[in-house]
Design an enzyme around this catalytic site. Structure first.
Site, PDB file in Angstrom:
ATOM      1  N   ARG A   1       0.811  -1.222   0.000  1.00 15.61           N
ATOM      2  CA  ARG A   1       0.000   0.000   0.000  1.00 15.61           C
ATOM      3  C   ARG A   1       0.842   1.269   0.000  1.00 15.61           C
ATOM      4  NH1 ARG A   1      -5.360  -0.806   1.248  1.00 15.61           N
ATOM      5  NH2 ARG A   1      -5.513   1.379   1.804  1.00 15.61           N
TER       6      ARG A   1
ATOM      7  N   ASN B   1      -3.852   7.571   7.290  1.00 17.88           N
ATOM      8  CA  ASN B   1      -3.874   7.432   5.840  1.00 17.88           C
ATOM      9  C   ASN B   1      -4.920   8.404   5.321  1.00 17.88           C
ATOM     10  OD1 ASN B   1      -3.901   6.576   3.187  1.00 17.88           O
ATOM     11  ND2 ASN B   1      -5.134   4.753   3.597  1.00 17.88           N
TER      12      ASN B   1
ATOM     13  N   LYS C   1      -0.436   0.502  -4.224  1.00 15.38           N
ATOM     14  CA  LYS C   1      -1.460  -0.375  -4.783  1.00 15.38           C
ATOM     15  C   LYS C   1      -2.821   0.306  -4.874  1.00 15.38           C
ATOM     16  CE  LYS C   1      -3.114  -4.264  -6.251  1.00 15.38           C
ATOM     17  NZ  LYS C   1      -2.848  -4.511  -7.682  1.00 15.38           N
TER      18      LYS C   1
END
Ligand code: M6R
Length: 613
Positions: A28, A102, A608
């Site tokens: 990620r 995030n 990703k």
């Protein structure tokens, strides 16, 4: 983008499990990483620019090994370059809390000024650090951690998945979601959180996907979900049916290679149970796919990004050809800002592997606001795109870890083929017999894919790919349904081998790009028998006449005679040729990148799942 983990346990240490969690989430984001754990009163933060292996060097002293609560992060930089200081977790300088994030806090500059005016000192360039200070300010005023997080979140605009831990009497572990995904789970003695279910699979298969606006308080054996004002929210526990083994490399040197080899099974899982042989039709599970609704459709608007958009191009070709419905297609990032107009009875079709791509999601929401019927082709059940669609075709590709999408693309192409047949049958464009023939041909693809993945076929592609290591650039050309395959072949090569590659509609070359062709430049021409095969052959002549070195991929034998090198693909009907032709192009990129010594599963600058705009 970033990966987040967190754990709290009554009985065991959490650090090792968190590191393993970060390892599976590294796809990620992987420009820096860090962990924070609490051992008694002390919160220790260790963070480092670079890969997880760099962080592990900071942990070899074993000093944090017994901690029972912690959070961890693997980063893909948005605000602030990759550096030790910008790596997460962040704190507020009090030593009382650690926070990982995030997403993006849009009003962070204004909040930062406010907090600095109160004497708070910032040590990074990130937007995240304002969150730590907002939470820290509430804790200092005596709030519990959950109240402090809720109060902080009421001040921010933007989107986030966060995990926060604090020590002391009002400490604990809390996480929240507004946008990027977050999953939580409890066992008898512990509780876990992660930005992908993959991080939780070693502990349990029963998980809860948080939804936007959820704030979860976690303690060993306990999870309570509320909104940011404290009102209780009920969330169903979902059982994950695939296991951690499916997300491991299974003996292959790279996830990408493993995922390429999984494609025959992916085809079977995505298509075969949905085929209705007697009626030459297809059935889908999620949503209302009634004939009446499908007959009323006036238009289809595809929104997607990257590889998923290439599957959207295939959808346009297939749906217009097999169901006679006009299809428009946009980069999701363009659609959302071009003030689009939609006609009545439009299907908005979002194509996404992850179901969390920010631009795709925003475009789908906008299309829905404009009155469209929101439909998705998606690989992740429970993802935001799926939850916000009224009908979904799930692609059963299984977890895709390699940053360069391969099996998810094939599954998307298969899914849109099924959709085209369903639409064609519902609208009376395809007869029972025509439907049957198309679906029979789809079934026949499996052994043909297996042939493409047999060792000698793979080796042949490797040989060709290694023969062009000195090339400064590549063109990938195709037409019709193989135009998006040319785009996809070029994207794969760029992504993982950092070589410049252009995907182009073969007929468009003479309008400019042909000027770039010089002697010996490798030109990959994708061509299979069908309506445009002879046109592609003419284009092949054009590039060859300018000195191009033609590598022909496909099953058009007449093209082989004109080519310098050939990668032969088993034949199928034209609409399905895309499914087969893409496989050698994936292998081409893989072998080229391998020979150049590139990091195949974690290419530079990429992540990703792109959950930021
Ligand atoms: O998860 P999504 O399918 O929505 O992701 C879209 C793109 O970010 C993705 O396809 C990207 O282009 C891949 N790296 C391609 O290999």
């Amino acid at each position: 983008m970033c990966g987040i983990v967190g754990a709290t346990s009554r009985t065991g240490a959490v650090l090792e499990g968190m590191i393993e969690g970060l390892r599976v989430l590294e796809y990620r984001g992987y420009d820096s990483c860090g962990v924070a754990v609490a051992d008694g009163e002390r919160i220790e933060i260790r963070r480092k620019v670079g890969r997880l292996s760099e962080l592990e060097k900071l942990l070899v002293d074993g000093a944090l090994s017994n901690a029972r609560i912690g959070v961890g992060h693997t980063r893909w930089a948005t605000h602030g370059k990759p550096s030790d200081e910008n790596a997460h977790p962040h704190s507020d300088g009090s030593g009382r809390l650690a926070l990982v994030h995030n997403g993006i806090i849009e009003n962070y500059l204004e909040l930062r000024k406010e907090l600095q005016a109160e004497g708070r000192v910032f040590t990074s360039e990130t937007d995240t650090e304002v969150l730590s200070h907002l939470v820290g300010r509430e804790l200092a005023r005596g709030a519990s951690l959950i109240d402090a997080v809720r109060a902080a979140l009421r001040r921010v605009h933007g989107y986030y998945a966060i995990a926060v831990m604090a020590n002391g009497a009002n400490g604990g572990l809390v996480c929240a979601r507004q946008g990027p995904p977050l999953v939580v789970a409890t066992t008898a003695d512990a509780a876990y959180l992660g930005s992908d279910v993959l991080a939780l699979l070693p502990y349990t298969r029963d998980v809860v996907y948080l939804e936007d606006g959820d704030v979860a308080e976690l303690a060993p054996g306990f999870a309570r979900i509320t909104d940011i004002h404290g009102a209780a929210r009920e969330r169903a526990v979902r059982r994950i049916t695939w296991d951690a083994e499916q997300a491991s490399k299974g003996g292959y040197p790279h996830f990408m290679l493993k995922e390429i080899h999984e494609q025959p099974d992916v085809l079977a899982r995505t298509a075969f149970d949905r085929i209705l042989s007697t009626s030459g039709d297809v059935s889908f599970e999620h949503g209302d796919w009634d004939d009446a609704r499908l007959r009323a459709l006036q238009r289809i608007q595809v929104v997607a990004c990257g590889t998923a958009l290439h599957a959207g191009y295939v959808a346009r070709y297939l749906i217009e050809h097999l169901a006679r419905i006009p299809v428009d297609l946009d980069f999701a990032s363009e659609f959302r800002y071009r003030d689009p107009r939609l006609v009545e009875h439009t299907m908005a079709l979002a194509v996404s592997q992850s179901g969390e791509t920010a631009d795709t999601l925003a475009a789908l929401r906008l299309a829905r606001e404009l009155g469209a019927w929101p439909v998705s082709v998606c690989n992740v059940m429970g993802s935001t795109v799926v939850r916000e669609s009224q009908a979904t075709i799930l692609t059963h590709a299984g977890p895709e870890i390699g940053v360069a999408s391969t099996k998810a693309f094939t599954a998307q192409v298969v899914a849109v083929f099924l959709l085209a047949v369903r639409l064609g049958r519902a609208r009376g464009v395809l007869s029972v017999e025509q439907g049957r023939r198309l679906l029979d041909e789809l079934r026949c693809l499996r052994p043909r894919m297996e042939a493409l993945l047999a060792p000698h076929s793979v080796e042949r592609v490797g040989e060709v790919a290694r023969g062009h290591l000195d090339a400064k650039g590549f063109f990938f050309l195709g037409r019709g349904v193989n135009f998006p395959i040319a785009l996809e072949g070029a994207l794969k090569l760029k992504e993982i081998s950092y070589v410049h590659a252009e995907g182009y509609a073969a007929g468009e070359m003479k309008h400019g790009p042909i000027a770039l062709i010089s002697k010996g430049m490798p030109i990959v021409v994708v061509n299979s028998p069908g309506a445009v095969a002879d046109k592609v052959r003419s284009n092949l002549h054009e590039v060859k006449a300018r000195g191009g070195h033609v590598i022909c991929v496909g099953s058009d034998r007449e093209s082989f005679e004109l080519a310098d090198e050939v990668i032969e693909v088993p034949q199928t009907i034209e609409p399905l040729s895309a499914v087969l032709n893409v496989i050698p192009l994936q292998l081409f990129a893989y072998h080229h990148a391998l020979a150049r010594g590139c990091d195949i599963d974690k290419p530079r600058n990429l992540a990703k799942s792109v959950t930021v705009e």
